[in-house]
Write a protein that holds these residues in place. Sequence first.
Motif, short mmCIF file in Angstrom:
data_model
loop_
_atom_site.label_atom_id
_atom_site.label_comp_id
_atom_site.label_asym_id
_atom_site.label_seq_id
_atom_site.Cartn_x
_atom_site.Cartn_y
_atom_site.Cartn_z
N UNK A 66 -10.10 69.78 17.67
CA UNK A 66 -11.21 68.95 17.99
C UNK A 66 -10.83 68.20 18.11
N UNK A 67 -11.92 67.08 19.01
CA UNK A 67 -12.27 66.09 19.65
C UNK A 67 -11.74 64.80 19.00
N UNK A 68 -10.74 63.18 19.50
CA UNK A 68 -10.48 62.81 18.68
C UNK A 68 -9.43 62.59 17.50
N UNK A 116 0.50 69.06 11.85
CA UNK A 116 -0.84 69.24 10.99
C UNK A 116 -1.33 68.92 12.29
N UNK A 117 -3.08 69.06 12.15
CA UNK A 117 -3.63 68.63 12.52
C UNK A 117 -4.80 67.50 12.73
N UNK A 118 -4.56 66.18 13.01
CA UNK A 118 -5.35 65.21 11.58
C UNK A 118 -6.50 64.66 12.61
N UNK A 119 -7.95 64.26 12.08
CA UNK A 119 -8.85 63.12 12.72
C UNK A 119 -7.94 61.57 13.00
N UNK A 138 -0.81 63.70 21.21
CA UNK A 138 -2.13 64.54 21.63
C UNK A 138 -1.44 65.73 21.65
N UNK A 139 -0.40 66.06 21.08
CA UNK A 139 0.18 67.08 21.83
C UNK A 139 0.76 67.38 20.62
N UNK A 140 1.81 68.54 20.04
CA UNK A 140 3.37 68.58 19.58
C UNK A 140 4.28 68.04 20.13
N UNK A 141 4.35 68.08 21.71
CA UNK A 141 4.89 67.31 22.42
C UNK A 141 5.49 66.13 22.14
#
Length: 878
Positions: free
Chosen positions: A646-648, A836-839, A872-875
Amino acid sequence: MSENKVVLIDGNSIAYRAFFALPLLNNDKGVYTNAVYGFTMMLLKVLEEESPTHVLVAFDAGKTTFRHKTYQEYKGGRQKTPPELSEQFPIIRELLDAFKIKRYELEQYEADDIIGTLAKHANSDLWDVKVITGDKDLLQLVDKNVKVSLTRKGITDVDTYDLQHVEERYGLTPEQIIDMKGLMGDSSDNIPGVPGVGEKTAIKLLKEFGTVENVLESIDKVSGKKLKEKLEDNKEQAVMSKKLATIDVNSPIDVQLDNCEYHNDVSDKVVMLFKELGFNSLLERIDPGASVEAEKPTEKITYDILENVSQSELGANAAIIIECLEENYHHGDILGFGIVCEKGKYFIPTDIALKSDSFVTWLEDETVDKYVSDAKQSIVSLAWKGIHLKGVTFDALIASYLLNPSESAHDIHSIASRLGLNGVSSDEAVYGKGAKQKVPSQDVLGEHIVRKANVLQEIVPKLQDNIEKNEQGDLFYKLEMPLSLVLGEMEQQGVQVDVKRLQDMGSELEDQLKKIEKKIYELVGTEFNINSPKQLGEILFEKLQLPAIKKTKTGYSTSADVLEKLKDKHEVIEEILYYRQLGKLNSTYIEGLLKVVNRETNKIHTRFNQALAQTGRLSSIDPNLQNIPIRLEAGRKIRQAFVPSEKDWVMFAADYSQIELRVLAHIAQDDKLIEAFNNELDIHTKTAMDVFHVSEDEVTSDMRRQAKAVNFGIVYGISDYGLSQNLGITRKEAKQFIERYFESFPGVKQYMDDIVKQAKQDGFVTTMLNRRRYLPEITSRNFNLRSFAERTAMNTPIQGSAADVIKKAMVDMALRIKKEGLNTRMLLQVHDELIFEVPKDEIEILEKIVPDVMEHAIQLDVPLKVDYSYGDTWYDSK
């Protein structure tokens, strides 16, 4: 050429060669397999190339032989066999039994004597004899019909000696090989020979005088004063050495050549053993024949095919099979539904089921208890169809895994077979396997699916009883069952991949490879195919005149271990090694990941294995995202392609710090370890201080590195051999290091002694949450089997409890995310790390709840510590 061809294999010699030629490998159950793997590669090659009618593998029966009566120090200089190798001999024997290959050993005699006696029996025009060994002693057996293949430094690379080759290589007859050993001795067997006489001198003497006895009778005619003195002073020793080196070709064996028939019948046992050992690449080399015909169920079954589904027909407490072929469940390729409940037995074809609103409502009804064969697979396959399966109260696969963690198969047929039930065929018998796999007609398919549901209904109460008897109710219902639902959501969610970035990385790597290629050409002064071992070998060892460390049948070896030893000889070596690393990254990971990106979602949907490792650890496949290499920066950068969907949003990573060592401190109740963690000391520095008896400021980086290797090695039950390999030190130094560690941390030593005693009493060990691992070999009379079981007893509670902790953290995190009403998604588990991916507007709350949940998943006597970061990335999140 004779109709009968017998292959005689020196089992101990080949196993030793395999062990030391290959790096330490272990399968997913922690069993070391490098010697077994090397031995099997050799065996398959021999069987393919020789097509023998008869095969026998001879083993040494024990440490003492009739030769010790002649010379007590025979083989006295040998180091003790590493336990990592000893543990593999029973597996090699099991493998031979699965191949239906005769194996034999005889008290007081060596494998050489057994082979020599059989070779003599077979030395006629009726037989062709091939001996496979790594021991030059057996060259004395070469004869008109007897050839000896000697392994070189590797396993499958061999030199075959016939009469002519022995003459060309040594200028001697095979019988004179014994005399040569008598004169020069053999350090590997501690045969003394004549001090100062090497191979060249021995051959020269034998060419002139023929035998040891003739040499000793003609000392006056020998040229060289010193040599005469050596021979004169060591007459008896030379004669004795010849006797020690002589293979007894009349040993009292009770095995005959006729007992050694080999029919090239690769049984299902071989296939199962290969799967269990993780020998996937070797599976392709064997032909197990037609698909296995499982026992056909004897009892008839009647069922209804539902064309219209009403909820009232289905009821509660239903056993439901949502049938998918294993590799296709991520595509929602459902073959049909089987349901068995108190109201009846039903088969519902997929197209009817998915169009029925009442059936979908029933599937999504949380108040209806449903028993399934594999909750995660069921959830994910339906999720692809937009259906959210709810009300799952029992997962047969997970229950079977907890009750039988050493078993590799937990499908309905396998579970039923273990419980003595015969109500369903195996999937393999119905669908076939591999390229021959296909879906049968609807009547065959429907009956098979209903039979599975029927057997599932039968086995659930039995599995429930056994779970309660083992006091594993909490582990099953509160941890593993909820986790399977969490993992299902994670698999379905997938992780977003920036395909263009991956492609760009591939292009960048190709550009780098071209630059390195150009530099290599400049350094060696010519162009050639770097990926061709033959051409590379010629460049390195002929053009550049670098020392050739190892040769293969096709030329020079250019394997990684060879190149590592040549690093300081020429600067091109470093470039070649780097070229290979980048090449593998590009082919295996960049191109490999691009192949498995789902075109509809632009995500990678890995599959988590919850019922595989006996320690309880999770793994992932298709692709294995736990295996992306991160030691090399170019490998770490691959993680840049994993991005939020998702964006942001950002990627948020949290991992446990030294969780296994903290678990060890808690379980072992070692005061020093507990104190170190409670005072937040660097545990590796603390260990170095205690082991080396130095102050904190005296600890060097090398001391800390060694201490770190021991700390983590102890967790995995490392031996002196294993530690010596890791640190590049001698076994003696490694042994002293481990002893000093136990002196410094007596609680750890006490724990290890106690847990072995407990395992012998109970037959199993447990983790903190009562996960079991059974150790039937813990009381075995076989030292090798027993020692492996003891090592497993020591490390399973540590590794398994660490696995329990992160699993509990995953379940708790999923609940907490829902409770807080967050949009955050848990995507991956990689060893001790959660991704995780997080807003962006939820980062602040996640910074609080992630450490809170993970650090309090299970209460220990030392603090659990969690490090987290995001980007911004897993890295960037590391």
